[in-house]
Scaffold this active site. Structure first.
Site, PDB file in Angstrom:
ATOM      1  N   GLY A  46       0.836  -1.190   0.000  1.00 47.12           N
ATOM      2  CA  GLY A  46       0.000   0.000   0.000  1.00 47.12           C
ATOM      3  C   GLY A  46       0.868   1.234   0.000  1.00 47.12           C
ATOM      4  CD  GLN A  51       3.958   5.647   2.615  1.00 46.40           C
ATOM      5  OE1 GLN A  51       2.949   5.114   2.173  1.00 46.40           O
ATOM      6  NE2 GLN A  51       5.033   4.956   2.977  1.00 46.40           N
ATOM      7  CB  CYS A  99       6.526   1.442   6.531  1.00 46.63           C
ATOM      8  SG  CYS A  99       5.903   3.018   5.909  1.00 46.63           S
ATOM      9  CG  LEU A 100       6.862   0.968   0.330  1.00 49.55           C
ATOM     10  CD1 LEU A 100       6.086   1.403  -0.903  1.00 49.55           C
ATOM     11  CD2 LEU A 100       7.886  -0.103  -0.029  1.00 49.55           C
ATOM     12  CG  HIS A 141       0.906   0.494   7.566  1.00 46.07           C
ATOM     13  ND1 HIS A 141       2.027   0.021   8.215  1.00 46.07           N
ATOM     14  CD2 HIS A 141       1.371   1.372   6.629  1.00 46.07           C
ATOM     15  CE1 HIS A 141       3.102   0.589   7.696  1.00 46.07           C
ATOM     16  NE2 HIS A 141       2.744   1.404   6.727  1.00 46.07           N
ATOM     17  CD  GLU A 142      -0.482   1.940   3.216  1.00 48.22           C
ATOM     18  OE1 GLU A 142      -0.066   3.099   3.037  1.00 48.22           O
ATOM     19  OE2 GLU A 142       0.280   0.955   3.305  1.00 48.22           O
ATOM     20  CG  HIS A 145       1.525   6.382   6.008  1.00 46.92           C
ATOM     21  ND1 HIS A 145       2.802   6.711   6.406  1.00 46.92           N
ATOM     22  CD2 HIS A 145       1.575   5.075   5.652  1.00 46.92           C
ATOM     23  CE1 HIS A 145       3.592   5.645   6.298  1.00 46.92           C
ATOM     24  NE2 HIS A 145       2.873   4.632   5.847  1.00 46.92           N
TER      25      HIS A 145
HETATM   26 NI    NI Z   1       3.726   2.755   5.421  1.00 49.06          NI
END
Ligand code: NI
Length: 176
Positions: A46, A51, A99-100, A141-142, A145
């Site tokens: 995701g 981000q 997480c990216l 999680h998303e 952000h």
């Molecule tokens: Ni993330």
């Protein structure tokens, strides 16, 4: 276009993002295409707009089979704008997350086991689902952000946080 993903330490990841107001626009289509390209290039499950430095309440997620989460069930590809999450019940579940924006790391994070989410798609059409398991985890999680929360802030026991290749030797997790 593949965009640069901001990494933890960048203050833009800690901001509160603002609701999307205009749907079905070329600007939104371009943002979503960039997010999809970026998520695919990095094998993410995701991605949230902040981000890539865009402070709007827009997330995408979903995958058939993800090399970073080989045991996770598939989640339908979803575009979710202005999401509202409502936990269903009190149950929490621990699960490993990456997480990216926190490359190379994993942490054990408690999340609501079941929840309902509502939001709008790219054309402003309403979407509502009740989900559990990994689907519920990815959404939480998303959406975190969008409120400037990164998963390490949710880890209860920081001994359960570390480098992927140390925690899970032999698994091919190199590209997160
Ligand atoms: Ni993330």
């Amino acid at each position: 276009m593949i965009r640069e993903v901001l990494r933890m330490g960048d203050p833009r990841l800690l901001q509160q993002s603002i609701p999307l107001e205009r749907f079905g626009t070329p600007q939104l289509a371009e943002l979503l295409a960039d997010m999809r390209d970026t998520m695919a290039a990095l094998n993410g499950a995701g991605l949230a707009a902040p981000q890539i430095g865009v402070p709007l309440r827009v997330v995408i997620f979903g995958f058939e089979h993800n090399e970073r989460y080989p045991d996770a069930e598939s989640v339908p590809f979803t575009i979710l704008c202005n999401p509202v999450l409502t936990p269903l019940g009190e149950a929490m579940e621990d699960g490993w997350e990456g997480c990216l924006s926190v490359p190379g790391m994993r942490g054990l994070v408690p999340r609501h086991a079941r929840l309902r989410y509502r939001g709008l798609d790219q054309d402003g059409r309403p979407l509502e689902r009740e989900v559990s398991g990994f689907h519920a985890r990815v959404v939480q999680h998303e959406c975190d952000h969008l409120d400037g929360i990164l998963y390490p802030m949710r880890i209860r026991d920081l001994r359960q946080f570390g480098f992927s290749e140390v925690l899970f030797p032999g698994e091919d997790l190199a590209d997160d």
